[in-house]
Write an enzyme that holds these catalytic residues in place. Sequence first.
Site, PDB file in Angstrom:
ATOM      1  N   ILE A 173      44.954  55.443  33.749  1.00  0.00           N
ATOM      2  CA  ILE A 173      43.949  54.563  34.315  1.00  0.00           C
ATOM      3  C   ILE A 173      44.669  53.320  34.829  1.00  0.00           C
ATOM      4  CG2 ILE A 173      41.845  53.244  33.864  1.00  0.00           C
ATOM      5  CD1 ILE A 173      41.369  56.193  33.430  1.00  0.00           C
TER       6      ILE A 173
ATOM      7  N   TYR B  90      54.060  56.765  21.739  1.00  0.00           N
ATOM      8  CA  TYR B  90      52.672  56.693  22.207  1.00  0.00           C
ATOM      9  C   TYR B  90      51.944  58.007  21.935  1.00  0.00           C
ATOM     10  CZ  TYR B  90      48.803  55.636  25.421  1.00  0.00           C
ATOM     11  OH  TYR B  90      47.558  55.402  25.975  1.00  0.00           O
ATOM     12  N   ALA B  91      52.569  59.123  22.294  1.00  0.00           N
ATOM     13  CA  ALA B  91      51.943  60.421  22.080  1.00  0.00           C
ATOM     14  C   ALA B  91      51.731  60.709  20.600  1.00  0.00           C
ATOM     15  CB  ALA B  91      52.794  61.524  22.714  1.00  0.00           C
ATOM     16  N   ALA B  92      52.701  60.327  19.777  1.00  0.00           N
ATOM     17  CA  ALA B  92      52.546  60.517  18.332  1.00  0.00           C
ATOM     18  C   ALA B  92      51.347  59.730  17.809  1.00  0.00           C
ATOM     19  CB  ALA B  92      53.824  60.082  17.616  1.00  0.00           C
ATOM     20  N   SER B  93      51.202  58.495  18.277  1.00  0.00           N
ATOM     21  CA  SER B  93      50.086  57.674  17.812  1.00  0.00           C
ATOM     22  C   SER B  93      48.749  58.241  18.267  1.00  0.00           C
ATOM     23  CB  SER B  93      50.245  56.233  18.308  1.00  0.00           C
ATOM     24  OG  SER B  93      50.074  56.123  19.704  1.00  0.00           O
ATOM     25  N   LYS B  94      48.683  58.737  19.489  1.00  0.00           N
ATOM     26  CA  LYS B  94      47.423  59.242  20.011  1.00  0.00           C
ATOM     27  C   LYS B  94      47.044  60.594  19.397  1.00  0.00           C
ATOM     28  CE  LYS B  94      46.656  55.715  22.644  1.00  0.00           C
ATOM     29  NZ  LYS B  94      45.530  54.794  22.423  1.00  0.00           N
TER      30      LYS B  94
ATOM     31  N   ASN C  56      39.880  50.263  20.265  1.00  0.00           N
ATOM     32  CA  ASN C  56      40.614  50.428  21.510  1.00  0.00           C
ATOM     33  C   ASN C  56      41.999  49.796  21.546  1.00  0.00           C
ATOM     34  OD1 ASN C  56      40.910  50.682  24.583  1.00  0.00           O
ATOM     35  ND2 ASN C  56      40.825  48.459  24.340  1.00  0.00           N
TER      36      ASN C  56
ATOM     37  N   SER D 167      44.107  59.362  24.097  1.00  0.00           N
ATOM     38  CA  SER D 167      44.752  59.582  25.392  1.00  0.00           C
ATOM     39  C   SER D 167      44.971  61.081  25.560  1.00  0.00           C
ATOM     40  CB  SER D 167      46.105  58.857  25.433  1.00  0.00           C
ATOM     41  OG  SER D 167      46.905  59.325  26.510  1.00  0.00           O
TER      42      SER D 167
ATOM     43  N   VAL E   9      44.941  43.503  14.802  1.00  0.00           N
ATOM     44  CA  VAL E   9      44.497  44.764  14.189  1.00  0.00           C
ATOM     45  C   VAL E   9      45.541  45.360  13.257  1.00  0.00           C
ATOM     46  CG1 VAL E   9      42.943  45.282  16.106  1.00  0.00           C
ATOM     47  CG2 VAL E   9      45.284  46.208  16.130  1.00  0.00           C
TER      48      VAL E   9
END
Length: 257
Positions: A195, A162-166, A97, A149, A71
């Site tokens: 999860i 991760y938080a920046a991307s989400k 996803n 997320s 991707v």
Amino acid sequence: MDISQFPSFRLDKKIALVTGGSKGIGLAMACALGLHGANVVIASRNVGDLKKVTEEMSRKGLSFSWIQADVTDKESVQLMIEQIIQQYGRLDILVNNAGMNIRKPLVEIEEEEWDQVLNTNLKGIFLVGQAVAKQMIKQGNGKIINISSIFGGVGMPFQTSYAASKGGINQLTKVWASELSPYNINVNAIAPAYIKTPMTGAWLQDEERYQEIVKNTMLNRIGEPEDVAGPVVFLASDAANYITGHILYVDGGWTAK
């Protein structure tokens, strides 16, 4: 009231693409779509995982096919969409996803680690969404579901990249919903809390951390992949035709506290 006009949750004859669909949340969502009648294409970089899962699901009566794709690579994404259109003639549902995480304190994250997470989680969402949107515009309809997320809106240590991307995914979802609404394309996002998946397994082995996460939810438990099954079917179905630009939190009540 004419209840015969109520929309259905069935997805019969719909063509769905789930990126990162060979394991974890992606696989659970792919199975849910298949159980409700969709022809599901799962995409991943790992051919071994793709073949194994496709064979297993076919034995269970689900219509699965697979495509190897990266991707983060525009040419690979374009080829993936072209193959789907060549085989099925259309693409009705995208579950965007594919993602990853590298958990480190801010002061320890390497530049290449930041790039790796952002390239997969945000650039990958953009590249796939852009390619699919072009096809759905031609069709005059479609459903795009981005997987975000709770950390797109909630702060927690060790989640910088991760938080920046989400957070970026949340904004992409709203912008795309506005741009694509004239073409009868709905764009929404699902934002889970923790999860139990291969990606979170090692992180959740720490008992103190596990209990702290459980305490953050109203339902007092960690989520299971199956908890995301209903929301993705709903957003992919005609029952959600009047919903767009929405971030659906699947978090056991975390963000409501």
